[in-house]
Write a protein that holds these residues in place. Structure first.
Motif, PDB file in Angstrom:
ATOM      1  N   VAL A   1       0.405  -0.848   0.442  1.00 22.78           N
ATOM      2  CA  VAL A   1       0.076  -0.306  -0.009  1.00 22.78           C
ATOM      3  C   VAL A   1       0.685   1.619  -0.219  1.00 22.78           C
ATOM      4  O   VAL A   1       1.078   1.776   0.982  1.00 22.78           O
TER       5      VAL A   1
ATOM      6  N   SER B   1      -4.043   3.054  -2.588  1.00 23.85           N
ATOM      7  CA  SER B   1      -4.201   1.862  -1.809  1.00 23.85           C
ATOM      8  C   SER B   1      -3.246   0.900  -3.759  1.00 23.85           C
ATOM      9  O   SER B   1      -4.565   0.586  -4.648  1.00 23.85           O
TER      10      SER B   1
ATOM     11  N   LEU C   1      -6.326  -4.430   3.748  1.00 25.61           N
ATOM     12  CA  LEU C   1      -6.066  -3.737   2.871  1.00 25.61           C
ATOM     13  C   LEU C   1      -4.395  -5.269   2.909  1.00 25.61           C
ATOM     14  O   LEU C   1      -3.697  -4.478   2.270  1.00 25.61           O
TER      15      LEU C   1
ATOM     16  N   PRO D   1      -7.776  -5.172  -3.764  1.00 27.29           N
ATOM     17  CA  PRO D   1      -9.790  -4.492  -3.082  1.00 27.29           C
ATOM     18  C   PRO D   1     -10.042  -4.788  -3.108  1.00 27.29           C
ATOM     19  O   PRO D   1     -10.720  -4.131  -4.924  1.00 27.29           O
TER      20      PRO D   1
ATOM     21  N   LEU E   1     -13.186   3.386   4.213  1.00 30.67           N
ATOM     22  CA  LEU E   1     -11.933   3.684   3.213  1.00 30.67           C
ATOM     23  C   LEU E   1     -11.520   3.981   2.076  1.00 30.67           C
ATOM     24  O   LEU E   1     -11.161   4.436   1.793  1.00 30.67           O
ATOM     25  N   TRP E   2     -12.865   4.542   1.348  1.00 30.77           N
ATOM     26  CA  TRP E   2     -13.063   4.200   0.218  1.00 30.77           C
ATOM     27  C   TRP E   2     -13.392   6.267  -0.679  1.00 30.77           C
ATOM     28  O   TRP E   2     -13.698   6.191  -1.204  1.00 30.77           O
TER      29      TRP E   2
ATOM     30  N   THR F   1      -7.360   5.415  -0.533  1.00 31.98           N
ATOM     31  CA  THR F   1      -7.887   4.932   0.029  1.00 31.98           C
ATOM     32  C   THR F   1      -7.985   6.389   0.781  1.00 31.98           C
ATOM     33  O   THR F   1      -7.455   7.700   0.670  1.00 31.98           O
TER      34      THR F   1
ATOM     35  N   PHE G   1      -7.782   6.181   7.175  1.00 31.72           N
ATOM     36  CA  PHE G   1      -7.802   5.150   7.674  1.00 31.72           C
ATOM     37  C   PHE G   1      -5.987   4.821   8.026  1.00 31.72           C
ATOM     38  O   PHE G   1      -5.311   5.304   7.370  1.00 31.72           O
TER      39      PHE G   1
ATOM     40  N   GLN H   1      -3.039  -0.279   7.218  1.00 37.22           N
ATOM     41  CA  GLN H   1      -3.692  -2.006   6.377  1.00 37.22           C
ATOM     42  C   GLN H   1      -4.892  -1.672   6.840  1.00 37.22           C
ATOM     43  O   GLN H   1      -5.396  -3.264   6.911  1.00 37.22           O
ATOM     44  N   GLY H   2      -5.255  -0.498   6.564  1.00 35.42           N
ATOM     45  CA  GLY H   2      -7.014  -0.248   5.850  1.00 35.42           C
ATOM     46  C   GLY H   2      -7.903  -0.348   7.675  1.00 35.42           C
ATOM     47  O   GLY H   2      -9.171  -1.192   6.993  1.00 35.42           O
ATOM     48  N   ARG H   3      -7.628   0.198   8.539  1.00 30.83           N
ATOM     49  CA  ARG H   3      -8.230   0.375   9.979  1.00 30.83           C
ATOM     50  C   ARG H   3      -8.786   1.267   9.816  1.00 30.83           C
ATOM     51  O   ARG H   3      -7.812   2.434   9.942  1.00 30.83           O
TER      52      ARG H   3
END
Ligand SMILES: [Zn+2]
Ligand SMILES: [Zn+2]
Length: 455
Positions: A152, A171, A229, A245, A397-398, A434, A438, A441-443
């Motif tokens: 990422v 991302s 991610l 993703p 996230l998006w 992204t 976040f 790692q996508g949190r």
């Protein structure tokens, strides 16, 4: 349980999983396409061959003049042309299959040996994810990401210039370069994905005070902690690839689909990255055509019934009205839902996750406040929004920060393209910018951890 029982269950399980791997037969997949075409053909026949023709050849049963007949026929022909064009585009355009972009991996080399067994988990957002194993190396990735930048990397945003929106990181999907396990610290995903809900034995009365620390701690907003991610979390054990993703496996099609929205039997395959726009165009024009047919046939029939010598209503007109009303309503609802979701940059699958998170919060609010304390519930939700941002917007996230940017990512920059089944959106289906709110790692992070300019 005896060993023979286990064996029997094992066979059943195996048969089930074999069935799950198999796509639906071609004829079943395409059946509804034939039905849709038959529906269009029949309604067109009634509209042109009976309704308009009666007026044009000046039949006794004609409901209007020659001019009306010609005008209705011309408008209908234009609308039908655009509907068929859109339908052809969505049916013949593949939604995008990752297998076409990736080599069928050396992937297994990169994955931890213990993670070779498949398992399905429910993400905290309510989505079902097919994962490798409940135990997957996560911590190792933090360093892998920062060291190699393979998974990422943060690059300049691939988003339209000139639109008002937040800075976003890109991302980028790379299927290689997952870190080698070994000294890795193993985290139990099933543990981290569990959302602490209200304890069932607790009584409502104990939690009516929103200011109570115990209550706030117990019922705080708890977003998913799944690092979506991280490549291991996106492994499809049926196709044996690390999914880009937003890719999901479609059971009906038996393959992974890029930016999977939903499986649509009416178009005979999935709606995904490359045909999403055409699908929106189709439901848009199909609802306009249906309402045009419904309104003109109903209008002239009502007008005719008011005349002193009213002709009998043609039963085929009634069938046409019923079909166009049903089909038009269905397409219109679909269109409105799609517009709303695209503006939020959510796919149908993702939106279900947000909805279940909202429902869980409703449950929590019901534990914190009495049923009639609507103001208090609203204030608690505002507090949570202040701490985290809104579910499905800052908490997506998006999300690109503005409706326009979200819309253009699917429908393209050219306004004419929004209405016609040509062109494509700004996404390539593999890489997505992204939301900077976040972590890498996508949190979803708390507002206090966001970049300073977004807080
Ligand atoms: Zn798959
Ligand atoms: Zn499908």
């Amino acid at each position: 349980m005896s060993s023979s029982d286990r064996k029997c269950c094992g066979i059943v399980e195996e048969a089930r999983s074999r069935r799950a791997h198999k796509p639906q037969p071609w004829i079943v997949l395409k059946l509804a396409v034939g039905f849709t075409l038959a529906l269009i053909a029949y309604t067109s026949y009634v509209y042109v061959g009976i309704f308009c023709r009666d007026m044009i050849v000046k039949n006794e049963s004609a409901l209007g003049s020659l001019t009306i007949g010609i005008v209705f026929l011309v408008v209908f022909s234009i609308l039908l042309f655009v509907v068929l064009w859109s339908y052809f585009a969505v049916v013949t355009t593949s939604p995008g299959y990752p297998a076409e972009f990736l080599e069928k991996e050396e992937l297994e080399r990169h994955l931890p040996a213990h993670a070779q067994q498949s398992a399905t988990f429910n993400d905290t957002r309510g989505m079902s994810f097919e994962l490798m194993s409940p135990k997957v190396d996560v911590s190792n990735h933090a360093s892998a990401l920062s060291n190699s930048g393979n998974s990422v990397p943060v690059t300049s945003p691939a988003v339209p210039a000139g639109t008002k929106q937040d800075k976003v990181s890109q991302s980028t999907f790379h299927h290689q370069g997952t870190s080698t396990p070994g000294e890795a610290h193993i985290v139990d995903i099933s543990e981290s994905m569990r959302v602490p809900g209200p304890a069932p034995h607790l009584h409502h009365e104990h939690f009516h005070d929103p200011s109570s620390d115990a209550s706030s701690a117990m019922f705080a907003r708890r977003p998913s902690t799944t690092p979506v991610l991280v490549p291991e979390y996106r492994f499809c054990n049926k196709d044996r690839i690390i999914k880009p993703p937003r890719t999901h496996h479609c059971r009906a099609c038996g393959t992974c689909v890029l930016k999977y929205d939903h499986h649509c039997p009416w178009v005979g395959h999935c709606v995904g990255a490359y045909n999403h726009k055409f699908f929106v165009n189709f439901v848009q024009w199909a609802s306009i055509l249906s309402f045009w047919m419904f309104a003109t046939v109903l209008g002239l029939n009502i007008k005719a019934q008011r005349r002193p010598l009213a002709p009998a209503i043609n039963p085929q007109h009634i069938v046409l009205l019923a079909l166009t009303a049903l089909f038009g309503l269905f397409c219109c609802l679909m269109f409105l839902t799609q517009v709303q979701l695209i503006m939020l940059n959510q796919t149908t699958v993702e939106s279900m996750g947000f909805r279940s998170m909202q429902e869980r919060e409703q449950d929590n609010l019901a534990h914190m406040h009495r049923w009639y304390e609507c103001g208090a519930k609203r204030r608690t939700r505002q507090l949570w929004d202040k701490e985290w941002g809104r579910i499905g917007k800052e908490g997506n996230l998006w999300w690109l920060g503005s409706r326009r940017a979200n819309w253009e990512s699917v429908m393209g920059k050219n306004v004419w393209w929004w209405f016609l089944p040509v062109g494509r959106g700004l996404e390539d289906g593999l890489n997505f910018p992204t939301n900077p709110r976040f972590d890498r790692q996508g949190r979803w992070r708390r507002r206090s951890e966001w970049p300073a300019d977004l807080r």
